[in-house]
Design a protein around this motif. Structure first.
Motif, PDB file in Angstrom:
ATOM      1  N   GLY A  57       0.813  -1.203   0.000  1.00 22.93           N
ATOM      2  CA  GLY A  57       0.000   0.000   0.000  1.00 22.93           C
ATOM      3  C   GLY A  57       0.852   1.261   0.000  1.00 22.93           C
ATOM      4  O   GLY A  57       2.080   1.212   0.082  1.00 22.93           O
ATOM      5  N   SER A  58       0.199   2.408  -0.073  1.00 25.33           N
ATOM      6  CA  SER A  58       0.921   3.680  -0.171  1.00 25.33           C
ATOM      7  C   SER A  58       1.811   3.952   1.038  1.00 25.33           C
ATOM      8  O   SER A  58       2.967   4.363   0.887  1.00 25.33           O
ATOM      9  CB  SER A  58      -0.079   4.833  -0.337  1.00 25.33           C
ATOM     10  N   THR A  59       1.297   3.731   2.248  1.00 28.09           N
ATOM     11  CA  THR A  59       2.102   4.001   3.437  1.00 28.09           C
ATOM     12  C   THR A  59       3.350   3.133   3.472  1.00 28.09           C
ATOM     13  O   THR A  59       4.442   3.589   3.821  1.00 28.09           O
ATOM     14  CB  THR A  59       1.281   3.768   4.719  1.00 28.09           C
ATOM     15  N   ASP A  60       3.197   1.877   3.078  1.00 29.44           N
ATOM     16  CA  ASP A  60       4.332   0.955   3.041  1.00 29.44           C
ATOM     17  C   ASP A  60       5.384   1.438   2.044  1.00 29.44           C
ATOM     18  O   ASP A  60       6.576   1.501   2.362  1.00 29.44           O
ATOM     19  CB  ASP A  60       3.834  -0.440   2.655  1.00 29.44           C
ATOM     20  N   LEU A  61       4.958   1.794   0.856  1.00 30.98           N
ATOM     21  CA  LEU A  61       5.908   2.203  -0.184  1.00 30.98           C
ATOM     22  C   LEU A  61       6.600   3.516   0.166  1.00 30.98           C
ATOM     23  O   LEU A  61       7.802   3.684  -0.069  1.00 30.98           O
ATOM     24  CB  LEU A  61       5.190   2.319  -1.527  1.00 30.98           C
ATOM     25  N   LYS A 104      13.476   3.789  16.860  1.00 29.91           N
ATOM     26  CA  LYS A 104      12.209   3.265  16.359  1.00 29.91           C
ATOM     27  C   LYS A 104      11.338   4.448  15.972  1.00 29.91           C
ATOM     28  O   LYS A 104      10.959   5.262  16.828  1.00 29.91           O
ATOM     29  CB  LYS A 104      11.512   2.405  17.420  1.00 29.91           C
ATOM     30  N   ILE A 105      11.045   4.563  14.683  1.00 30.85           N
ATOM     31  CA  ILE A 105      10.250   5.679  14.183  1.00 30.85           C
ATOM     32  C   ILE A 105       9.237   5.135  13.178  1.00 30.85           C
ATOM     33  O   ILE A 105       9.308   3.969  12.782  1.00 30.85           O
ATOM     34  CB  ILE A 105      11.136   6.769  13.536  1.00 30.85           C
ATOM     35  N   ALA A 106       8.291   5.982  12.762  1.00 25.24           N
ATOM     36  CA  ALA A 106       7.256   5.502  11.844  1.00 25.24           C
ATOM     37  C   ALA A 106       6.644   6.649  11.053  1.00 25.24           C
ATOM     38  O   ALA A 106       6.496   7.766  11.560  1.00 25.24           O
ATOM     39  CB  ALA A 106       6.158   4.767  12.606  1.00 25.24           C
ATOM     40  N   VAL A 107       6.291   6.342   9.817  1.00 27.86           N
ATOM     41  CA  VAL A 107       5.459   7.232   9.008  1.00 27.86           C
ATOM     42  C   VAL A 107       4.013   6.938   9.402  1.00 27.86           C
ATOM     43  O   VAL A 107       3.582   5.791   9.392  1.00 27.86           O
ATOM     44  CB  VAL A 107       5.658   6.965   7.506  1.00 27.86           C
ATOM     45  N   GLN A 108       3.263   7.969   9.787  1.00 29.19           N
ATOM     46  CA  GLN A 108       1.875   7.765  10.202  1.00 29.19           C
ATOM     47  C   GLN A 108       0.910   8.561   9.327  1.00 29.19           C
ATOM     48  O   GLN A 108       1.274   9.578   8.722  1.00 29.19           O
ATOM     49  CB  GLN A 108       1.703   8.131  11.677  1.00 29.19           C
ATOM     50  N   ASN A 109      -0.336   8.072   9.288  1.00 27.43           N
ATOM     51  CA  ASN A 109      -1.381   8.664   8.455  1.00 27.43           C
ATOM     52  C   ASN A 109      -2.221   9.667   9.231  1.00 27.43           C
ATOM     53  O   ASN A 109      -2.562   9.440  10.395  1.00 27.43           O
ATOM     54  CB  ASN A 109      -2.313   7.575   7.928  1.00 27.43           C
ATOM     55  N   ALA A 110      -2.617  10.738   8.556  1.00 24.51           N
ATOM     56  CA  ALA A 110      -3.455  11.749   9.199  1.00 24.51           C
ATOM     57  C   ALA A 110      -4.783  11.167   9.659  1.00 24.51           C
ATOM     58  O   ALA A 110      -5.302  11.548  10.717  1.00 24.51           O
ATOM     59  CB  ALA A 110      -3.696  12.899   8.229  1.00 24.51           C
ATOM     60  N   SER A 111      -5.352  10.239   8.896  1.00 22.83           N
ATOM     61  CA  SER A 111      -6.678   9.711   9.228  1.00 22.83           C
ATOM     62  C   SER A 111      -6.727   9.049  10.593  1.00 22.83           C
ATOM     63  O   SER A 111      -7.773   9.041  11.254  1.00 22.83           O
ATOM     64  CB  SER A 111      -7.133   8.714   8.156  1.00 22.83           C
ATOM     65  N   LEU A 112      -5.600   8.504  11.053  1.00 27.00           N
ATOM     66  CA  LEU A 112      -5.572   7.871  12.372  1.00 27.00           C
ATOM     67  C   LEU A 112      -5.879   8.878  13.473  1.00 27.00           C
ATOM     68  O   LEU A 112      -6.442   8.531  14.505  1.00 27.00           O
ATOM     69  CB  LEU A 112      -4.200   7.231  12.617  1.00 27.00           C
ATOM     70  N   PHE A 113      -5.534  10.139  13.234  1.00 28.06           N
ATOM     71  CA  PHE A 113      -5.692  11.177  14.249  1.00 28.06           C
ATOM     72  C   PHE A 113      -6.881  12.101  13.989  1.00 28.06           C
ATOM     73  O   PHE A 113      -7.305  12.830  14.892  1.00 28.06           O
ATOM     74  CB  PHE A 113      -4.411  12.004  14.339  1.00 28.06           C
ATOM     75  N   ARG A 263       0.719  12.234   5.175  1.00 27.98           N
ATOM     76  CA  ARG A 263       1.558  11.436   6.077  1.00 27.98           C
ATOM     77  C   ARG A 263       2.718  12.268   6.605  1.00 27.98           C
ATOM     78  O   ARG A 263       3.150  13.232   5.966  1.00 27.98           O
ATOM     79  CB  ARG A 263       2.070  10.195   5.344  1.00 27.98           C
ATOM     80  N   PHE A 264       3.219  11.831   7.751  1.00 25.97           N
ATOM     81  CA  PHE A 264       4.300  12.568   8.406  1.00 25.97           C
ATOM     82  C   PHE A 264       5.143  11.583   9.189  1.00 25.97           C
ATOM     83  O   PHE A 264       4.678  10.510   9.599  1.00 25.97           O
ATOM     84  CB  PHE A 264       3.731  13.663   9.310  1.00 25.97           C
ATOM     85  N   LEU A 265       6.391  11.959   9.400  1.00 26.78           N
ATOM     86  CA  LEU A 265       7.330  11.109  10.119  1.00 26.78           C
ATOM     87  C   LEU A 265       7.235  11.405  11.607  1.00 26.78           C
ATOM     88  O   LEU A 265       7.261  12.570  12.011  1.00 26.78           O
ATOM     89  CB  LEU A 265       8.751  11.360   9.623  1.00 26.78           C
ATOM     90  N   THR A 266       7.135  10.342  12.426  1.00 28.85           N
ATOM     91  CA  THR A 266       6.976  10.519  13.864  1.00 28.85           C
ATOM     92  C   THR A 266       7.967   9.673  14.658  1.00 28.85           C
ATOM     93  O   THR A 266       8.497   8.677  14.162  1.00 28.85           O
ATOM     94  CB  THR A 266       5.557  10.115  14.317  1.00 28.85           C
ATOM     95  N   ALA A 267       8.184  10.088  15.889  1.00 28.25           N
ATOM     96  CA  ALA A 267       9.025   9.368  16.847  1.00 28.25           C
ATOM     97  C   ALA A 267       8.303   9.372  18.188  1.00 28.25           C
ATOM     98  O   ALA A 267       7.377  10.165  18.402  1.00 28.25           O
ATOM     99  CB  ALA A 267      10.388  10.051  16.978  1.00 28.25           C
TER     100      ALA A 267
END
Length: 335
Positions: A57-61, A104-113, A263-267
């Motif tokens: 999916g898009s977030t993965d890529l 440990k970091i992650a790209v997260q989606n706006a829709s989750l928030f 999407r945005f990069l988070t820690a």
């Protein structure tokens, strides 16, 4: 997914490495010890990127492309681990509990928030305050599409169908669900949501005619649209999308529905400032490369490489807007 001018998407393989332990020096700097031994300034060990969605999916890529660039800039391995479930909430919960050391970091989606909190209790909702935002990344617009066999070409065609429309989404509490629900309610179309866990299974269901229509991110649908396997019915942006210039917006068709994914990069919350600065610098250098710019174009992504504060402002504004729209139409995304 790529346009007809590009090669198919390729998943970039991360190299799985051992985690790094971190200790704070007396002078306040960050000093690390990797599994390979030796001390030095961050980073000396692998940086793990986790994805709250399935592969493909898009977030993965996006995560894999960004991880590759950041790893190259910082000179470390950046393994990518898929941890799908609950529109990214399961991965977010694990990240929230991780040590705030930048490993440990992650790209997260706006829709989750902005959307998922509208489907669960306040206690269950994932809050952006639990994380440090490093940088905005990109925007991915939504398209509603149908199989060529359906005969539908517009939202009005769905109104004339005279039946309950089964629509696929990328999950409960996602932008795909919100955009679809608002559109059908506005148009007075009887409909039933069929949620899937991510873009890949949602697309598969549509191609297999398991649902009448599906809403997904443009990058996930565009290859099959250009290949003649899917017919786009509407996009949910404010203006038409350059990647699909002939497709009318929902607003052009009389339905004021505007929903985008970004999407945005988070820690984890409390990550040291110098660690965040190194991650941000590496991300900016990655964004500037020809390879990453081509990745955005190939995958129909609009750069949204903005500051953490701009990300937070967008999240707050969208949360307010979406809640007001759901209240207006009496829509319950939770079912």
């Amino acid at each position: 997914m790529p346009t007809s001018r590009t090669a198919p998407r390729r998943i970039l393989l991360g190299v799985v490495g051992a985690a790094a332990a971190i200790t704070l020096t007396a002078c306040g700097g960050v000093k690390t010890t990797s599994s390979g031994g030796g001390d030095g300034e961050y980073p000396t060990g692998n940086i793990e990127f986790s994805v709250g969605a399935s592969a493909g999916g898009s977030t993965d890529l996006i995560t894999r492309s960004l991880a590759k660039g950041i790893g190259k800039e910082l000179g470390v391995s950046t393994p990518v681990l898929n941890k799908p479930g609950a529109n990214g909430a399961l991965n977010a919960k694990e990240l929230q509990s991780a040590k705030a050391d930048g490993y440990k970091i992650a790209v997260q989606n706006a829709s989750l928030f902005t959307i998922t909190p509208l489907t669960v209790s306040a206690a269950e909702a994932t809050k952006i305050d639990s994380f440090d935002v490093i940088s905005g990344i990109s925007r991915d617009d939504y398209v509603m599409a149908t199989s060529t066999q359906s005969g539908y070409k517009s939202i009005d065609d769905l109104k004339k169908a005279g039946k309950t429309i089964r629509y696929g989404t990328t999950g409960v509490g996602t932008g795909a669900q919100l955009a679809s629900a608002l559109t059908f309610k506005s148009a007075g179309v009887e409909s039933t949501a069929v949620p899937f866990d991510g873009g890949a299974p949602n697309l598969t269901a549509l191609l297999g005619n398991q649902v009448d229509v599906s809403t997904m991110q443009i990058g996930e649908a565009i290859e099959n649209i250009k290949g003649g396997k899917l017919v786009p019915l509407a996009v949910f942006s404010q203006e038409r999308i350059p990647f699909l210039p002939d497709v009318k917006t929902a607003k052009e068709q009389g339905y004021d529905v505007q929903v985008t994914q970004y999407r945005f990069l988070t820690a984890p919350k409390g990550t040291p400032e110098n660690v965040k600065t190194k991650l941000l610098d590496a991300a900016k250098k990655t964004f500037a490369t020809a390879e990453y710019k081509k990745f955005n174009e190939d995958n129909s992504l609009t750069p949204m490489e903005v500051s953490p504060q701009e990300v937070l402002t967008s999240l707050q504004n969208d949360s307010t807007t979406f809640k007001a729209q759901l209240d207006k139409f009496g829509i319950n995304l939770a079912g």
